[in-house]
Scaffold this active site. Structure first.
Site, PDB file in Angstrom:
ATOM      1  N   HIS A   1     -40.710 -34.023  13.651  1.00 17.48           N
ATOM      2  CA  HIS A   1     -41.019 -32.728  14.241  1.00 17.48           C
ATOM      3  C   HIS A   1     -40.516 -32.727  15.681  1.00 17.48           C
ATOM      4  CE1 HIS A   1     -44.365 -32.481  11.067  1.00 17.48           C
ATOM      5  NE2 HIS A   1     -43.321 -31.783  10.680  1.00 17.48           N
TER       6      HIS A   1
ATOM      7  N   GLU B   1     -42.604 -32.677  18.847  1.00 15.74           N
ATOM      8  CA  GLU B   1     -43.517 -33.787  19.103  1.00 15.74           C
ATOM      9  C   GLU B   1     -42.795 -34.904  19.856  1.00 15.74           C
ATOM     10  OE1 GLU B   1     -45.903 -32.536  15.069  1.00 15.74           O
ATOM     11  OE2 GLU B   1     -44.964 -34.499  15.135  1.00 15.74           O
TER      12      GLU B   1
ATOM     13  N   HIS C   1     -45.938 -39.255  15.104  1.00 11.43           N
ATOM     14  CA  HIS C   1     -46.085 -37.806  15.294  1.00 11.43           C
ATOM     15  C   HIS C   1     -46.888 -37.479  16.551  1.00 11.43           C
ATOM     16  CE1 HIS C   1     -44.780 -35.956  11.381  1.00 11.43           C
ATOM     17  NE2 HIS C   1     -44.785 -37.239  11.050  1.00 11.43           N
TER      18      HIS C   1
ATOM     19  N   GLU D   1     -50.648 -40.496  14.979  1.00 10.70           N
ATOM     20  CA  GLU D   1     -50.705 -39.240  15.724  1.00 10.70           C
ATOM     21  C   GLU D   1     -51.123 -39.509  17.166  1.00 10.70           C
ATOM     22  OE1 GLU D   1     -50.072 -36.186  14.704  1.00 10.70           O
ATOM     23  OE2 GLU D   1     -50.124 -36.274  12.516  1.00 10.70           O
TER      24      GLU D   1
HETATM   25 ZN    ZN Z   1     -45.740 -33.881  13.235  1.00 11.59          ZN
END
Ligand code: ZN
Length: 1008
Positions: A793, A796, A892, A973
């Site tokens: 992504h 990110e 992420h 994350e």
């Molecule tokens: Zn992501």
């Protein structure tokens, strides 16, 4: 009571007696009706619920209609007043009973429609009884409300003249606050959902009626007032869908009445939603509901190859994100999904496909593959990975797939240990530098300065430019000047779809966070949020004093051919250091974002120092507006500027919970205070009145959100970069990779290999790194593989900072951990999965407007090359090397939660029942999160989640876990915002924390 509730027969007998009518006598029937009414009295709680369910089970509706008909006939034939009184009281009692069941029967309206009895309920029952017997008001209104909730019955009611009936009903109910009035207002908010009904609503003069009701709003309290205002605003919103409706609302001063309500609106949080709806209504009425853009779609268009691009239903996807009720969905995904995992329409679209895959997974398990696997001489670390066949195998014949797999051999040369002994691979033997580095001819001669002497230029430049990693001290071979020269080379050689006119200074200066500790702001004060909404409403209703002025428009720049051709010709460079200090007092603030990862689309000055900004959607798309990166110049110092990004698509944001945008001043940098810092105050994120709809389709109830923040600049004529999060563009990655590779060139103890995994969709090089210590015949049989990927992504960017921490630790870490790690594992690292998204300033997608983390089940070699080839690498390990990776981890960033945490995959927490039959090796699954918890102060174990949800089947984490049976498959994350617990509580994420997390992740791998 209990006797009746115990057995279905009790209620049946009572209803039967009611049906028998006169046979049992008027008096007796009245008594039975009293019993029925008592049975559904709310005070009976659970027993009442039982009775209601029994009623539904007994098919109460045809019986009830028959009973009502009979009672009505009886009442109209009745000559004796006393008897009439009894019959009417029987009717009222029975209506109480019926309304209680109807309210709990979701099929009530549908059944009434099917029996063609809508007219009966409206004309025969409602009209005759309501106006004759005030005791019937409650039950009748409840029945009418049920009928107004269904599309078809609402439509029939409209034709039957229900609006006139309601207007008359108002006069009986009066305007004193109370439940009946609330139900009427609810009925209107339901009925007007149909356009024809909202026209009838106006014709019947009901607009004035509801205004009269609302004029007494000060007499209402608490929940009553909340519901009253919600019903009123939603009715108005329905009426405002047509031009005549909007005109009527303004003409009768309904808006002014609401405007006054806003000022005195109760302070409870529940009323915030009402205010937001009011701002939506005002926007609609004053034509402020369509974004100030000619078209919503991104002006950046990429011709997707092969004409097989999967076109998403962009409309519904963006609608999902901006849904009125979307917060709920979002919150759900917050709890057990990740941000990587924002609910979007692709989820639902992929569901069916996944199911197909699933079943064919089971059906297809060709023996050929197994026999092939036996050829491999290497042991399998878990021994069971061959049970499930990778999904992308299913599309091609096995043989072609296998021959394809063979071509991945070149990425695993470190395993080719010959009998001659030590495998001695130096970086120089393989291609050790990114291809772009050889394109020196493109360098602008101004930048071709002589290299500075070796050594870390920390003192020279007053900031660290290669690493901030405490454990990674190493001497680098060249200077910042040389690095910038290389930056220019790469920046000028990459392919981009978005137009570029410059190199962004912070990246060119290899910026880090300026401070190692920055506190988060407190959670946004709701009063601020309210004041923003109310001032928007006043400004819109009262007329704007400042004539809006477009300052920057990417759309116009793109169509201006002169601008375009001159932009294309010149080599990209950065002259910010020379340009700071220039100030033109005739001009206001100036904007630019035509640089890598930049994405400002439009800037409109709406006040002296107030700007409405629009960010560019992802390429070929019209949503995913979240990431931003742009530059402002011609600043005035010590004055407050306010920026409103008005086309954000996420329903909630950490900007309301202490997050601040990133700010980089070029003047500060030249004065020795370089770096990104958190900045801005009066920050809030709220739903605005702009609808996620095209001008053709205005009726969309989903709206955009505004991120508003205020900044003041320290220097006059400064150039300042403002970003959503710490940028880390592709060019920087390539330059830093090159630097790292050069720095580790002389080492004999480790293998560091750079490969081009593939070309991205727009023909940029996608790097793959292999890092391990030297292998010999003995060690080659014990070494395991760890796969790390990041930045699928593009918004990110934190993921790439963690990745940088990992690479620096593995290559230059000075602890014993590193040696042990590299002796135990071969690291296969794809540091940037979505190169195109990063380059072109996207937030979530690449160039095909698809979320690449929803393509892992069936990646296309043409459309999703990085995903396809990364997956094939893993497949090569599993099938050819017969070696299940010890770990797969995808990095992420998270935009709704704080701290750092894992998502993993547990069989017992899977949505699929057949998964639940498998046993989790929880020690194996939890060991990494637990060691991370011991090692990293940034990590939060309690935030980790191991659910496998259906909508996540196509993510890297789940696809890799399922297809290759890799038990340790995680998403790491990191919040965009900061920490709310542990050692760093209250502190915002900076580059130092992210680098440290990378290092800690490596250390944790030793404890697997
Ligand atoms: Zn992501």
């Amino acid at each position: 009571m209990r006797y009746v509730a115990d057995d279905l027969l009790g209620l049946q007998i009572l209803l039967q007696n009611m049906e028998e009518g006169n046979n049992i006598g008027t008096k007796k029937r009245e008594s039975i009706s009293k019993v029925l009414r008592e049975l559904v009295n709310p005070k009976h709680g659970k027993l009442r619920a039982t009775i209601i369910n029994q009623g539904i089970e007994l098919n109460y509706l045809p019986k009830s209609i028959k009973i009502l008909k009979d009672l009505l006939r009886h009442s109209s034939n009745c000559k004796i007043p006393e008897e009439m009184e009894i019959v009417e009281s029987t009717i009222v009692n029975f209506l109480w009973f019926l309304s209680a069941i109807a309210t709990n029967d979701s099929s009530f309206a549908r059944h009434v429609r099917d029996m063609l009895k809508v007219k009966f309920f409206h004309s025969e029952v409602y009209k005759k009884i309501f106006f004759a017997k005030s005791a019937s008001h409650y039950p009748l209104l409840k029945i009418l409300r049920q009928l107004s909730k269904n599309d078809d019955t609402a439509s029939i009611l409209g034709k039957e003249g229900v609006m006139t009936t309601i207007r008359k009903s108002f006069s009986l109910v009066g305007t004193t606050p109370g439940g009946k009035l609330l139900i009427i207002m609810d009925i209107l908010s339901q009925l007007t959902k149909k356009k024809t009904n909202s026209t009838r609503f106006q014709k019947a003069g009901l607009l004035v009626k509801v205004m009269q009701v609302f004029s007494n709003w000060e007499l209402w309290r608490g929940q009553g007032l909340l519901r009253l205002s919600k019903f009123l605003i939603s009715t108005y919103n329905h009426v405002a869908r047509t031009p005549s409706g909007r005109k009527a609302i303004i003409k009768c001063d309904a808006i002014l009445q609401i405007r006054k309500f806003c000022d005195a609106c109760p302070s409870e949080r529940s009323f915030d939603e009402v205010l937001m709806r009011i701002s939506g209504l005002v926007a609609t009425c004053y034509h402020k509901d369509i974004l100030p853009l000619d078209k919503v779609e991104s002006p950046i268009v990429f011709q997707v190859p092969d004409a097989v691009m999967k076109v998403q239903d962009c409309g519904s996807s963006s609608d999902d994100e901006g849904s009125d009720d979307g917060d709920e969905d979002d919150d759900k995904s917050d709890d057990n999904g990740s941000d990587d995992d924002v609910a979007s329409s692709d989820d639902s679209g992929d569901k069916d496909k996944n199911n197909d895959n699933q079943s064919s997974d089971d059906d297809m398990e060709p023996l050929k593959v197994r026999s092939k696997l036996k050829l491999s001489t290497r042991r399998s670390s878990t021994g069971d990975h061959q049970q499930s066949l990778p999904s992308n195998m299913q599309r091609q014949s096995i043989s072609s797939q296998d021959s394809k797999l063979d071509s991945y051999k070149k990425f695993f040369t470190e395993f080719e240990v010959t009998k001659n002994g030590l495998f001695h691979r130096k970086v120089t033997e393989t291609k050790s530098t990114p291809m772009a580095m050889s394109l020196a001819s493109l360098v602008d001669e101004n930048l071709n300065e002589t290299s500075k002497p070796k050594g870390i230029p920390r003192s020279e430049h007053k900031y660290s430019w290669i690493t901030d990693n405490k454990d990674c001290e190493y001497v680098y071979w060249t200077s910042i000047t040389e690095l910038r020269r290389q930056y220019s080379i790469v920046a000028n050689s990459i392919n981009h779809v978005a137009p570029f006119v410059k190199i962004p200074y912070p990246d060119f200066a290899f910026a880090y966070s300026q401070k190692s500790v920055e506190n988060m702001l407190p959670t946004t004060d709701r009063a601020l949020l309210r004041s923003k909404i109310i001032s928007y409403i006043s400004r819109t209703v009262g007329g704007e004093s400042f004539k809006p002025k477009v300052i920057y428009s990417l759309d116009s720049l793109l169509t201006n051919t002169e601008e375009n051709s001159s932009a294309k010709q010149k080599p990209l460079r950065n002259r910010d250091e020379k340009e700071i200090g220039n100030y033109n007092k005739r001009l206001g603030l100036e904007f630019e974002s035509r640089f890598e990862s930049g994405n400002l689309r439009k800037a409109i000055q709406v006040g002296e120092r107030d700007y409405d900004l629009l960010i560019t959607s992802d390429v070929n798309s019209r949503h995913h507006n979240q990431w931003f990166y742009f530059q402002v110049s011609n600043t005035v110092n010590d004055k407050m500027y306010t920026f409103n990004i008005i086309n954000c698509t996420k329903t909630n944001s950490l900007f309301n919970y202490g997050m601040q945008p990133l700010y980089y001043s070029v003047t500060d940098a030249t004065k020795g205070k370089a770096g990104w810092q958190r900045s801005g105050h009066s920050i809030c994120y709220y739903k605005n009145g702009y609808k996620c709809a095209t001008s053709k389709k205005r009726n969309c109830s989903k709206v955009y959100h505004t991120l508003s923040f205020s900044l003041s600049f320290a220097h006059k004529g400064d150039i300042v970069y403002i970003a959503y999060h710490l940028p880390y563009p592709y060019t920087r990655l390539m330059v830093e990779l090159n630097a790292m590779l050069k720095a580790s060139e002389s080492r004999d103890d480790i293998i560091v290999k750079y490969d081009t995994l593939c070309q991205s969709l727009n023909k940029n090089e996608v790097p793959l790194l292999t890092i391990t210590s030297q292998l010999d015949e003995r060690s080659v049989n014990t070494r395991e593989i760890i796969f790390l990927t990041s930045r699928v992504h593009p918004g990110e960017s934190n993921a790439n900072w963690v990745m940088k921490g990992i690479l620096e630790f593995l290559l230059f870490g000075k602890t014993s951990h590193v040696q042990a790690l590299l002796k135990k594992y071969v690291f296969k690292i794809v540091p940037m999965l979505n190169v195109e998204g990063v380059i072109n300033g996207c937030h979530r997608c690449g160039l095909t407007s698809e979320d690449l983390n929803r393509c892992w089940k069936m990646p296309s070699e043409i459309l999703h090359p990085t995903i396809f080839h990364t997956k094939m690498l893993i497949e090569y390990c599993c099938k050819i090397l017969n070696l299940t990776p010890a770990l797969y981890c995808d990095l992420h960033g998270h935009s709704r939660r704080k701290n750092c945490f894992f998502y993993g995959c547990s069989f017992s927490k899977s949505w699929q029942n057949k998964d639940k039959l498998e046993l989790d090796d929880s020690k194996c699954l939890l060991s990494l999160p637990e060691s991370m918890d011991r090692i990293s102060s940034a990590f939060c174990l309690s935030y980790c989640n191991y659910d496998v949800r259906k909508s996540r089947e196509t993510t890297a984490r789940v696809a890799v876990w399922r297809d290759y049976r890799i038990p340790r498959s995680y998403t790491l994350e990191c919040s965009y915002c900061g920490f709310d617990r542990g050692q760093f509580k209250g502190i915002a994420f900076g580059t130092n924390h992210l680098l440290e997390i990378g290092k800690d992740l490596c250390k944790s791998c030793l404890e697997l």
